[in-house]
Design a protein around this motif. Structure first.
Motif, mmCIF file in Angstrom:
data_model
loop_
_atom_site.group_PDB
_atom_site.id
_atom_site.type_symbol
_atom_site.label_atom_id
_atom_site.label_comp_id
_atom_site.label_asym_id
_atom_site.label_seq_id
_atom_site.Cartn_x
_atom_site.Cartn_y
_atom_site.Cartn_z
ATOM 1 N N PRO A 1 0.774 -1.377 0.090
ATOM 2 C CA PRO A 1 0.032 -0.053 0.173
ATOM 3 C C PRO A 1 0.718 1.510 -0.146
ATOM 4 N N PHE A 2 2.211 1.315 0.510
ATOM 5 C CA PHE A 2 2.954 2.331 0.220
ATOM 6 C C PHE A 2 3.825 2.695 -0.668
ATOM 7 N N LYS A 3 3.763 1.678 -1.715
ATOM 8 C CA LYS A 3 4.466 1.912 -2.829
ATOM 9 C C LYS A 3 3.462 2.131 -4.131
ATOM 10 N N GLU A 4 2.238 1.391 -3.797
ATOM 11 C CA GLU A 4 1.136 1.284 -4.854
ATOM 12 C C GLU A 4 -0.140 1.949 -4.085
ATOM 13 N N PRO A 5 -0.388 3.096 -3.818
ATOM 14 C CA PRO A 5 -1.195 3.586 -3.372
ATOM 15 C C PRO A 5 -2.509 3.182 -3.564
ATOM 16 N N PRO A 6 -3.184 2.879 -2.559
ATOM 17 C CA PRO A 6 -4.501 2.214 -2.884
ATOM 18 C C PRO A 6 -5.561 2.910 -3.359
ATOM 19 N N VAL A 7 -5.462 4.326 -3.524
ATOM 20 C CA VAL A 7 -6.168 5.217 -4.467
ATOM 21 C C VAL A 7 -6.169 4.799 -5.899
ATOM 22 N N GLY A 8 -5.031 4.499 -6.301
ATOM 23 C CA GLY A 8 -4.842 3.843 -7.501
ATOM 24 C C GLY A 8 -5.384 2.727 -7.901
ATOM 25 N N VAL A 9 -4.947 1.897 -7.070
ATOM 26 C CA VAL A 9 -5.793 0.289 -7.218
ATOM 27 C C VAL A 9 -7.476 0.634 -7.404
ATOM 28 N N VAL A 10 -7.793 1.579 -6.488
ATOM 29 C CA VAL A 10 -9.157 1.654 -6.433
ATOM 30 C C VAL A 10 -9.806 2.159 -7.834
ATOM 31 N N ASN A 11 -8.880 3.090 -8.299
ATOM 32 C CA ASN A 11 -9.460 3.464 -9.712
ATOM 33 C C ASN A 11 -9.300 2.394 -10.998
ATOM 34 N N ARG B 1 15.325 -5.920 -13.011
ATOM 35 C CA ARG B 1 14.342 -6.975 -12.826
ATOM 36 C C ARG B 1 14.012 -7.735 -14.020
ATOM 37 N N TRP B 2 13.708 -6.822 -15.089
ATOM 38 C CA TRP B 2 13.092 -7.514 -16.161
ATOM 39 C C TRP B 2 14.290 -8.322 -16.999
ATOM 40 N N PHE C 1 11.500 -9.975 -6.586
ATOM 41 C CA PHE C 1 10.724 -9.060 -7.074
ATOM 42 C C PHE C 1 10.384 -7.828 -6.490
ATOM 43 N N ASN C 2 11.511 -6.932 -6.613
ATOM 44 C CA ASN C 2 10.958 -5.355 -6.042
ATOM 45 C C ASN C 2 9.957 -4.614 -6.780
ATOM 46 N N VAL C 3 8.938 -4.517 -6.214
ATOM 47 C CA VAL C 3 7.702 -3.851 -6.739
ATOM 48 C C VAL C 3 8.186 -2.348 -6.909
ATOM 49 N N THR C 4 7.827 -1.801 -8.383
ATOM 50 C CA THR C 4 8.060 -0.473 -8.848
ATOM 51 C C THR C 4 7.113 0.429 -8.105
#
Ligand SMILES: O=c1ccn([C@@H]2O[C@H](COP(=O)(O)OP(=O)(O)O[C@H]3O[C@H](CO)[C@@H](O)[C@H](O)[C@H]3O)[C@@H](O)[C@H]2O)c(=O)[nH]1
Ligand SMILES: [Mn+2]
Length: 841
Positions: free
Chosen positions: A230-240, A596-597, A728-731
């Protein structure tokens, strides 16, 4: 293999014209022919050059075999250009391999015999270091240092040994390093051409869909959205992202959205509880006004006062957003925010022992399609939240593991025949996307082996000139249609719609490998069982079914394994992007993501499922070549590093390594350089892009080639030796406004003292130094212009490409400038390299 494929996409129903576009076909063929001629010439040249050199090397090696690990060999030859004998000193590594260093010094001596021993070679070398006049030493030295009387003809070089004294000595002067670089380039360039042999442009006839299926016949669709932090991928973005797919133009009773939370965070669950409430207003609003941007953030950013309800909904959205962001900032949920028993019960699972690495399964049904209604009394799609069980002692297999758990859970809950995979940073940009996919899946002409439809990844946050080449235009737009004609495009991780059955069965055993439904067990217990972290032990999950494990690029690898099992795939790239995603605009994040890729690709490339060994057995060879190109792209670092340093270091030491301008071979180099770059630019422009973007992309390839690619190889070696593990380091998807502003202006972002930046800035400095030294050399002796033009051009090219680095080192003052630490380190490293190589010369 070569025949034109059938026109998928419901194209034949009204006997429309075939949909395979032959646009630019002839031009493509001509360019290809040109390309192939060029590559052939290059290979011939390399072969000739390398062949010649290898024979010399071999002879020489045998002469000095008895010596140490490093041999220094002396050759003497007469140079036509400077009319002086040249002393050529070569280093040989312990395997008898050639070194990449090969240099010449002008002397005024007669030739030593080729029987010179390595000790005499060393003497020569030290003499060369000390410059003329040399101290008197044994025989050879005398001969080397005695200046013949003026007008004396130079003696012929000794015919024995390794030097033939032919016209080709300019070629002999070229370093083996460059030859090797050319061979790798030739290999990679050839595999790259596979993408352009048989591209297919499918055209879709959405208007024909009602003729083959009524809405009630549409297959169910399960959408998987993955999030991990939730800190690297703000939940508001996921909600959208989730709202944009919940609002699809698709029968609601057939649509289910699953959110996989690998971060196991109550913040994310809270955000989706808020999302479910807001969806009751958002979905009917989108339906009523046929909104195109169904991600509220995008919709409200584009237009604010379109319809009577817009303002009201916007206020609701802003309120929801503020609540979610408030909770995330705070890091926890207040008791007063738990407004009903259901919420209290759900959040009670987050007891003190609950961490993101160690926790039980959490499943929450947030919307139920036969129960929950929106504000206009319409049923809503299903919305589920899932945090699979995690245990630190058991590998969780990153995103592939999350997706496999989702496949099992969704098979129990909704079991839709189609599955859409989405990353949390990719929102739907077109509500009709599932219908477009149906044009393939329901087409009566479709190949029954069609496994998935891929909507190429496209991005919303890229600046006008695409400073970091984030768009990956060729990979997503050109390579995809190129692979379509050869057996199927890659799976790009997000925006792919799969047939569920494909992920649950295996080619060799065409019945379901997994069928878990047990009448006696209730749905909840069964769900928890299949989401547990030990469930996959001793099963075929990850090896033969579901998303495949063993690599950091589960997407390409799974697609590859499916293709090897005989499944096909197709690209669907409508004019209006189906999904729009986000790329990291912080340069260091992008470098980490790329590392990573490429590490993941190398992992598969060198595994037992390598496209070379395994792939070539099952795929058509051109299709295999495409995969080879992706998996071995890291080896671009060989030519890139060699060309970024070797000609420049030679130039700094006044040593020519390319043919003279007047030599016909020079034209070949010019032709190959211009040809390959020209073709690349042509492909870019044909794909609808512009010069500036192409320029930035080619610069980025050079940067990646000297930073991420070698790092990926190094990391792969470490992991293979079990000295590290693959992570896998999340971007990070968090936005920094200042950074975004600089990015919008096309300013490079350094800012962080990242070790990855060091080789890039060292290369930039060496190119600058070489260019200056080269110019100086030419000014002093204009006659050497012909010798050095090639190197001068390469150093100049490197310099132009490195402009943002010089700027960041000395001209900038903002936060994104090169950290002073990195600058100092790179200056020191540059001086050290020049000193080491200079003393060798
Ligand atoms: O343990 C993990 C790690 C990641 N993710 C999710 O995977 C997705 C992709 O992660 P991201 O950090 O955005 O990586 P990218 O490099 O942007 O992703 C690209 O590359 C990945 C493979 O490296 C593919 O899986 C992605 O689909 C593709 O977009 C995100 O939704 C994450 O939440 C998980 O669910 N669990
Ligand atoms: Mn991503």
């Amino acid at each position: 293999m070569w025949s034109q494929p059938r026109p998928y996409g419901l194209g034949e129903i009204q006997s429309r014209d075939p949909v395979v576009s032959a646009r630019f076909f002839r031009v493509r063929c001509a360019v290809l022919l040109f390309g192939f001629c060029a590559i052939l010439l290059l290979i011939l040249l390399c072969y000739y050059n390398a062949g010649l050199r290898l024979s010399t090397a071999w002879e020489t090696k045998n002469h000095y075999r008895s010596h140490y690990f490093v041999y220094i060999v002396v050759h003497l030859e007469i140079s036509k250009q400077c009319d002086l004998p040249r002393l050529q000193v070569r280093l040989y590594h312990f395997h008898g391999e050639h070194s990449i260093i090969n240099f010449i010094a002008c002397t005024t001596s007669s030739a030593p015999t080729s029987k010179a021993t390595s000790s005499t070679a060393r003497t020569c070398k030290s003499n060369l270091k000390e410059n003329l006049p040399y101290r008197t030493r044994p025989k050879l030295q005398e001969s080397l240092t005695t200046r013949p009387a003026k007008g004396t003809k130079h003696p012929k070089p000794c015919p024995a040994g390794n030097y033939t004294g032919k016209r080709s000595k300019i070629l002999l002067d070229r370093s083996y390093g460059v030859t090797r670089a050319d061979l790798v380039l030739a290999f990679l360039w050839t595999t790259w051409q596979a993408f352009f042999i048989n591209p297919i442009h499918h055209q879709l006839f959405l208007e024909n869909l009602p003729e083959v299926a009524k809405e009630s016949d549409y297959p169910g669709l399960d959408v998987f959205v993955c999030t991990a932090d939730p800190f690297k991928e703000p939940p508001v973005g996921v909600v959208n992202t989730v709202l944009s797919v919940l609002a699809y133009d698709y029968p609601t009773e057939k649509l289910s959205v699953y959110v996989s939370d690998d971060g196991g965070s109550q913040l994310t669950l809270f955000a989706f509880m808020e999302c479910a409430k807001f969806a009751r207003h958002w979905l009917p609003y989108c339906r009523k006004y046929n909104i195109m941007d169904r991600s509220p953030e995008v919709h409200f950013a584009n237009d604010t006062s379109l319809f009577p309800e817009t303002k009201e909904i916007q206020v609701m959205y802003a309120k929801m957003k503020a609540t979610i962001e408030g909770v995330v900032d705070q890091g926890s949920i207040n008791v007063d925010q738990l407004i009903d028993d259901r919420m209290v019960k759900a959040f009670s699972k987050w007891n003190p022992g609950f961490t993101c690495h160690q926790h039980p399964t959490v499943v929450e049904v947030l919307l139920k399609s036969d129960k929950d209604k929106d504000v206009t009394d319409h049923y809503m799609p299903n919305l589920f939240y899932l945090a699979r069980e995690k245990n630190q002692a058991i590998p969780h297999r990153f995103k592939a593991g999350a997706l496999n758990t989702l496949i099992r859970v969704s098979t129990i809950m909704t079991n839709a025949p189609l599955i859409l995979i989405l990353d949390c940073d990719m929102y739907s940009n077109d509500p009709k996307t599932p219908l477009r996919a149906l044009c393939y899946f329901l087409d009566p002409n479709i190949d029954p082996k069609l496994a998935f439809v891929q909507f190429p990844q496209r991005f919303h946050n890229i600046n006008k000139t695409d400073t970091y080449g984030l768009e990956h235009l060729l990979e997503t737009q050109v390579c995809s249609i190129g692979m379509d004609g050869l057996g199927g495009t890659i799976f790009m991780g997000s925006g792919g719609i799969f047939k569920r059955q494909v992920l649950l069965e295996n080619h060799s055993t065409p019945h379901k490998l997994w069928n878990e439904t047990k009448e006696s067990e209730d749905v909840s217990a069964l769900t928890h069982r299949v989401a547990s972290c030990v469930y996959e032990e001793n099963t075929k999950w990850g090896s033969e079914i579901g998303f495949r494990y063993g690599t950091l690029v589960e997407d390409i690898y799974t697609g590859f394994r499916l293709h090897c099992s005989g499944w096909k795939s197709v690209t669907c790239n409508p004019t209006r992007a189906a999904f729009l995603g986000g790329m990291p605009i912080a340069f260091n994040d992008f470098l980490c993501q790329s590392s990573r890729w490429y590490l993941g690709l190398l992992q598969t490339g060198l595994s037992k499922f390598s496209p070379v060994t395994f792939g070539m057995k099952f795929l058509n060879p051109l299709h295999g070549m495409c995969y080879v190109q992706f998996h071995f792209r890291v080896f671009w670092c060989i030519p890139i590093i060699i060309y970024a340093f070797l000609p420049q270091l030679a130039l700094i030491n006044s040593f020519p390594i390319f043919p003279k301008v007047s030599d016909p071979w020079f034209c070949l180099y010019a032709f190959l350089f211009l040809g390959s770059y020209g073709k690349d630019l042509y492909e870019f422009v044909m794909a609808g892009s512009v010069f500036q973007k192409w320029w930035n992309r080619q610069r980025m390839v050079l940067i990646l080639g000297s930073s991420c690619f070698p790092l990926s190889i190094f990391n792969w070696l470490l992991a293979s030796l079990r000295l590290s593990t693959f992570e896998f380091n999340v971007t990070s998807k968090v936005l920094d406004t200042e950074l975004s502003k600089r990015y919008e202006k096309g300013i490079f972002e350094f800012g962080v003292d990242l070790p990855l930046l060091l080789p890039v800035s060292v290369a930039a400095l060496i190119n600058l130094l070489a260019f200056v030294m080269g110019i100086k050399e030419i000014v002093i002796n204009i006659g050497r212009f012909e010798d050095f033009l090639g190197q001068l051009f390469i150093a100049g090219f490197g310099m132009v490409n490195s402009w943002p680095i010089y700027e960041a080192m000395v001209l900038r003052n903002d936060k994104g400038k090169m950290p002073i630490k990195t600058t100092i380190k790179s200056v020191c490293a540059t001086l050290a390299i020049c000193f080491v190589f200079g003393s060798a010369f």
